[in-house]
Write an enzyme that holds these catalytic residues in place. Structure first.
Site, mmCIF file in Angstrom:
data_model
loop_
_atom_site.group_PDB
_atom_site.id
_atom_site.type_symbol
_atom_site.label_atom_id
_atom_site.label_comp_id
_atom_site.label_asym_id
_atom_site.label_seq_id
_atom_site.Cartn_x
_atom_site.Cartn_y
_atom_site.Cartn_z
ATOM 1 N N HIS A 165 0.754 -1.186 -0.197
ATOM 2 C CA HIS A 165 -0.055 0.027 0.092
ATOM 3 C C HIS A 165 0.665 1.325 0.013
ATOM 4 O O HIS A 165 0.877 2.020 0.957
ATOM 5 C CB HIS A 165 -1.096 -0.020 1.189
ATOM 6 C CG HIS A 165 -2.087 0.678 1.186
ATOM 7 N ND1 HIS A 165 -2.150 2.050 1.110
ATOM 8 C CD2 HIS A 165 -3.579 0.225 1.166
ATOM 9 C CE1 HIS A 165 -3.457 2.608 1.276
ATOM 10 N NE2 HIS A 165 -4.234 1.580 1.128
ATOM 11 N N GLU A 270 -0.811 1.234 -5.470
ATOM 12 C CA GLU A 270 -0.551 0.164 -4.734
ATOM 13 C C GLU A 270 -0.442 -0.981 -5.606
ATOM 14 O O GLU A 270 -1.673 -1.717 -5.962
ATOM 15 C CB GLU A 270 -1.689 0.001 -3.558
ATOM 16 C CG GLU A 270 -1.915 1.405 -3.017
ATOM 17 C CD GLU A 270 -3.251 1.607 -2.217
ATOM 18 O OE1 GLU A 270 -3.986 0.400 -2.402
ATOM 19 O OE2 GLU A 270 -3.735 2.713 -2.241
HETATM 20 O O1 TA6 Z 1 -6.236 1.071 -1.041
HETATM 21 C C1 TA6 Z 1 -7.328 2.021 -1.176
HETATM 22 C C2 TA6 Z 1 -8.339 1.752 0.202
HETATM 23 O O2 TA6 Z 1 -8.689 0.607 0.179
HETATM 24 C C3 TA6 Z 1 -9.263 2.810 0.221
HETATM 25 O O3 TA6 Z 1 -10.605 2.405 0.009
HETATM 26 C C4 TA6 Z 1 -9.088 3.140 1.783
HETATM 27 O O4 TA6 Z 1 -9.763 2.676 2.701
HETATM 28 C C5 TA6 Z 1 -7.632 3.042 1.858
HETATM 29 O O5 TA6 Z 1 -7.262 1.796 1.326
HETATM 30 C C6 TA6 Z 1 -6.985 3.255 3.504
HETATM 31 O O6 TA6 Z 1 -7.634 2.331 4.220
HETATM 32 P P1 TA6 Z 1 -7.333 2.142 5.824
HETATM 33 O O7 TA6 Z 1 -7.828 0.933 6.435
HETATM 34 O O8 TA6 Z 1 -5.803 2.169 5.862
HETATM 35 O O9 TA6 Z 1 -7.778 3.300 6.285
#
Ligand code: TA6
Length: 303
Positions: A165, A270
């Site tokens: 991520h 990501e």
């Molecule tokens: O990678 C994108 C995502 O899935 C978004 O939908 C948002 O939820 C982000 O990840 C962050 O997620 P988190 O659980 O770290 O707040």
């Protein structure tokens, strides 16, 4: 040099000046600096680093599920993005370029491990498979490579998602674009998860953006560009999805560990394998790699 610090981080520095810092909580890379000291990753000023919540920024390791877990599935009772980013990993050791057979000291590789016996009772109850993860972070003068090896140490097969991520630090999100995703199908999580076709050569970020690009050829570099010049070039092996995310203003305000204005200085690109479940038979292993390359000329020009 490699230091194991008492704040739960491991850092490494190359003679040429580049450095990387990895927090043992989640094996989260929280800093990657070029030789000129320029930080490449975004970590929120409000990120929580005490292990009580996944770190908001850097490179959270997403395993065994990406996003909110689906119902009626082995991951259903895990938190969003799984347990790897919210578990205490162990530092397995480093290997520098000599042992990697390269030129003297231009590369340092840090290895981290997480296995079923190390995660919390709660996580183990939620996902009762015997597994072993080895996550490697390799720093060299013009790139950072992260790779994850997944081992199934039990007799039952299990399925999983993997995603890195990456939170990239950018000078101004309104001036950057993400390229090389043209003609790809993506799931638009900001528009009822509709599947759409990407028609833009350059994807600019002008509001909340949350797209999972599917069937992206791992050998086709995805770039974050500014004024046509690449800030980062992300190449992958095995990872055939790319998620592009920026929460934008409204969502930024809703996250206690994200500053209200910070969305202007970051973009997540990501690499993952999240379109379908990867299945690992008992006793088998699986490995993926991701690297984000900055482009020194521009960065030197910028800095
Ligand atoms: O990678 C994108 C995502 O899935 C978004 O939908 C948002 O939820 C982000 O990840 C962050 O997620 P988190 O659980 O770290 O707040």
């Amino acid at each position: 040099t490699v230091n194991i610090n008492d704040n739960g981080t491991v850092d490494a520095k190359l003679p040429s000046g580049e450095s990387v810092t990895v927090h043992l909580f989640g094996a989260t890379v929280i800093s990657w600096k070029l030789a000129n000291g320029a930080e490449q990753l975004f970590v929120s000023s409000k990120a929580i680093l005490d292990g009580s919540k996944a770190i908001r920024g850097g490179i959270p390791v997403v395993f065994p599920v990406f996003g909110p877990p689906p119902p009626n599935h082995a991951t259903s009772s895990l938190p969003q993005h799984g347990f790897a980013r919210s578990s205490n990993w162990e530092f397995l050791g480093k290997s520098s370029s000599e042992s990697l057979g390269n030129k003297a000291d231009t590369t340092v590789k840090l290895d981290f491990g997480l296995s079923s016996s190390m995660i919390t009772e709660e996580f183990r109850k939620a996902w009762p498979y015997e597994f072993g993860l080895v996550y490697s972070v390799t720093l060299s003068p013009d790139n950072l490579e992260t790779s994850l090896q997944v081992q199934n140490k039990g007799s039952e097969s299990f399925d999983f998602h993997v995603l890195l991520h990456n939170y990239f630090k950018v000078p101004d999100v309104s001036k950057i674009a993400v390229t090389n995703l043209q003609d790809k199908v993506y799931i638009d999580k900001v528009d009822n998860k509709k599947e759409k076709n990407e028609t833009n050569k350059e994807i600019s970020i002008t509001g909340e953006t949350d797209r999972v690009y599917l069937d992206v050829d791992p050998t086709a570099p995805v770039a974050v560009i500014e004024n046509g010049q690449p800030l980062f070039t992300i190449t992958r092996k095995e990872l055939n999805t790319v998620t592009v995310w920026n929460p934008w203003a409204e969502n930024a305000k809703k996250m206690s560990d994200f500053g209200d204005e910070e969305y202007k200085g970051m973009v997540c690109v990501e690499p993952g394998a999240v379109k379908s479940w990867s299945v690992l038979e008992g006793g088998d292993a699986w490995e993926v790699e991701d690297e984000g390359l900055p482009t020194p000329p521009l960065l030197e020009a910028e800095n």
